[in-house]
Design an enzyme around this catalytic site. Structure first.
Site, PDB file in Angstrom:
ATOM      1  N   HIS A 121      28.214  44.200  23.179  1.00 59.67           N
ATOM      2  CA  HIS A 121      29.635  44.552  22.905  1.00 59.67           C
ATOM      3  C   HIS A 121      29.611  45.881  21.950  1.00 59.67           C
ATOM      4  CE1 HIS A 121      33.654  44.527  21.236  1.00 59.67           C
ATOM      5  NE2 HIS A 121      33.026  44.778  20.143  1.00 59.67           N
ATOM      6  N   ARG A 176      30.284  53.713  23.956  1.00 63.96           N
ATOM      7  CA  ARG A 176      31.180  53.201  25.122  1.00 63.96           C
ATOM      8  C   ARG A 176      30.441  53.679  26.220  1.00 63.96           C
ATOM      9  NH1 ARG A 176      34.256  48.456  24.826  1.00 63.96           N
ATOM     10  NH2 ARG A 176      35.063  48.998  26.738  1.00 63.96           N
ATOM     11  N   ARG A 235      24.489  48.590  30.509  1.00 61.44           N
ATOM     12  CA  ARG A 235      24.709  47.620  31.694  1.00 61.44           C
ATOM     13  C   ARG A 235      24.461  47.909  32.907  1.00 61.44           C
ATOM     14  NH1 ARG A 235      30.804  47.034  28.765  1.00 61.44           N
ATOM     15  NH2 ARG A 235      30.417  45.430  27.310  1.00 61.44           N
ATOM     16  N   THR A 237      32.399  47.634  31.664  1.00 60.04           N
ATOM     17  CA  THR A 237      32.450  45.820  31.089  1.00 60.04           C
ATOM     18  C   THR A 237      31.738  45.117  32.488  1.00 60.04           C
ATOM     19  OG1 THR A 237      34.598  46.399  30.251  1.00 60.04           O
ATOM     20  CG2 THR A 237      34.127  44.195  30.879  1.00 60.04           C
ATOM     21  N   ASN A 269      27.029  40.621  29.948  1.00 55.38           N
ATOM     22  CA  ASN A 269      26.954  42.207  29.893  1.00 55.38           C
ATOM     23  C   ASN A 269      26.035  42.807  28.870  1.00 55.38           C
ATOM     24  OD1 ASN A 269      28.786  41.906  28.293  1.00 55.38           O
ATOM     25  ND2 ASN A 269      30.543  42.901  29.459  1.00 55.38           N
ATOM     26  N   LYS A 318      24.427  41.194  22.485  1.00 53.93           N
ATOM     27  CA  LYS A 318      24.972  39.815  22.739  1.00 53.93           C
ATOM     28  C   LYS A 318      23.641  38.453  23.186  1.00 53.93           C
ATOM     29  CE  LYS A 318      29.399  40.788  24.797  1.00 53.93           C
ATOM     30  NZ  LYS A 318      30.104  41.119  26.013  1.00 53.93           N
TER      31      LYS A 318
HETATM   32  P1  ADP Z   1      34.355  45.381  26.899  1.00 53.48           P
HETATM   33  O1  ADP Z   1      33.245  44.370  26.301  1.00 53.48           O
HETATM   34  O2  ADP Z   1      33.534  46.247  27.828  1.00 53.48           O
HETATM   35  O3  ADP Z   1      35.178  46.118  25.914  1.00 53.48           O
HETATM   36  P2  ADP Z   1      36.654  43.692  27.466  1.00 53.48           P
HETATM   37  O4  ADP Z   1      37.006  43.798  25.963  1.00 53.48           O
HETATM   38  O5  ADP Z   1      37.690  43.931  28.603  1.00 53.48           O
HETATM   39  O6  ADP Z   1      35.271  44.510  27.957  1.00 53.48           O
HETATM   40  O7  ADP Z   1      36.165  42.053  27.712  1.00 53.48           O
HETATM   41  C1  ADP Z   1      35.438  41.400  26.575  1.00 53.48           C
HETATM   42  C2  ADP Z   1      34.381  40.616  27.339  1.00 53.48           C
HETATM   43  O8  ADP Z   1      34.808  39.516  28.156  1.00 53.48           O
HETATM   44  C3  ADP Z   1      33.511  41.448  28.267  1.00 53.48           C
HETATM   45  O9  ADP Z   1      32.466  42.134  27.827  1.00 53.48           O
HETATM   46  C4  ADP Z   1      33.013  40.350  29.083  1.00 53.48           C
HETATM   47  O10 ADP Z   1      31.646  39.627  28.739  1.00 53.48           O
HETATM   48  C5  ADP Z   1      33.932  39.236  29.344  1.00 53.48           C
HETATM   49  N1  ADP Z   1      34.807  39.414  30.388  1.00 53.48           N
HETATM   50  C6  ADP Z   1      35.871  40.254  30.844  1.00 53.48           C
HETATM   51  N2  ADP Z   1      36.300  39.947  32.065  1.00 53.48           N
HETATM   52  C7  ADP Z   1      35.902  38.506  32.452  1.00 53.48           C
HETATM   53  C8  ADP Z   1      35.870  37.897  33.603  1.00 53.48           C
HETATM   54  N3  ADP Z   1      36.639  38.254  34.542  1.00 53.48           N
HETATM   55  N4  ADP Z   1      35.108  36.725  33.659  1.00 53.48           N
HETATM   56  C9  ADP Z   1      34.406  36.489  32.579  1.00 53.48           C
HETATM   57  N5  ADP Z   1      34.324  37.219  31.521  1.00 53.48           N
HETATM   58  C10 ADP Z   1      34.861  38.249  31.541  1.00 53.48           C
HETATM   59 MG    MG Z   2      36.630  45.267  24.633  1.00 52.38          MG
END
Ligand code: ADP
Ligand code: MG
Length: 176
Positions: A159, A119, A136, A125, A156, A10
């Site tokens: 992705h 993962r 992360r 996340t 973070n 990212k």
């Molecule tokens: P992951 O990237 O671990 O698969 P998710 O698919 O649940 O996580 O969420 C996608 C992305 O949304 C996260 O990587 C993060 O950048 C963002 N995100 C998730 N929750 C929040 C939140 N509460 N506030 C702001 N950004 C968020």
């Molecule tokens: Mg996701």
């Protein structure tokens, strides 16, 4: 079981010159780089990457609600709502702004149980929950309450596809 998965470095990770460091972590466990490109993504591709899907939006909202409960924080103060779907919609908007904000590196990675292994290497996340030793956990410290107060996505670094079905769809999207 050889699988393929999609990783995006990212914009925050790219800006911080962490691309090489992150890729090295995937390679050192024995995963293989299949395809890789550096691009400034369009809003359209990122909108398709994070689709306007109610189930996903609710899931993201629910995860955020749990984090707020854990810290005894007030959802209404930061997000203006305590409804999972509404929270998910806000997060999606911020997330799209974040991913289009600069260059990203899209990578197809393959290997035994690649989806799960990637993962695991990426970590939780929420950076403040991510274990040390994960990408992360080692390089970031953002949290939902901090991000949401500033009306932006959690930064973070990476992705990674959440499951095999997501991986298939995302690989087709970024490398068609
Ligand atoms: P992951 O990237 O671990 O698969 P998710 O698919 O649940 O996580 O969420 C996608 C992305 O949304 C996260 O990587 C993060 O950048 C963002 N995100 C998730 N929750 C929040 C939140 N509460 N506030 C702001 N950004 C968020
Ligand atoms: Mg996701």
């Amino acid at each position: 079981m050889i699988e393929k998965t999609l990783v995006l470095i990212k914009p925050d990770a790219f800006k911080r010159r962490l691309t090489g460091e992150i890729i090295a972590r995937f390679e050192r466990v024995g995963l293989k780089l299949e395809k890789m490109k550096l691009i400034k993504p369009t809003k359209e591709i990122v909108e398709r990457h994070y689709p306007d899907d109610e189930e996903w939006l609710e899931l993201v909202g629910e995860k955020t609600i749990k984090t707020y409960q854990k810290y005894n924080l007030n959802l209404i103060d930061d997000l203006g709502t305590d409804d999972a779907l509404e929270i998910g919609k806000k997060i999606r908007k911020w997330l799209i702004q974040y991913v289009v904000s600069g260059p990203v590196v899209a990578i197809v990675i393959s290997g035994n149980h690649a989806v799960e292994v990637v993962r695991k290497l990426v970590g939780n996340t929420v950076p403040v929950f991510a274990e040390l030793g994960t990408i992360r956990g080692d390089y970031s410290l953002d949290s939902p309450d901090f991000a949401d107060k500033e009306k932006r996505s959690i930064q973070n670094l990476v992705h990674a596809s959440g499951n095999k079905q997501e991986a298939k769809k995302e690989i087709a999207l970024w490398f068609s």
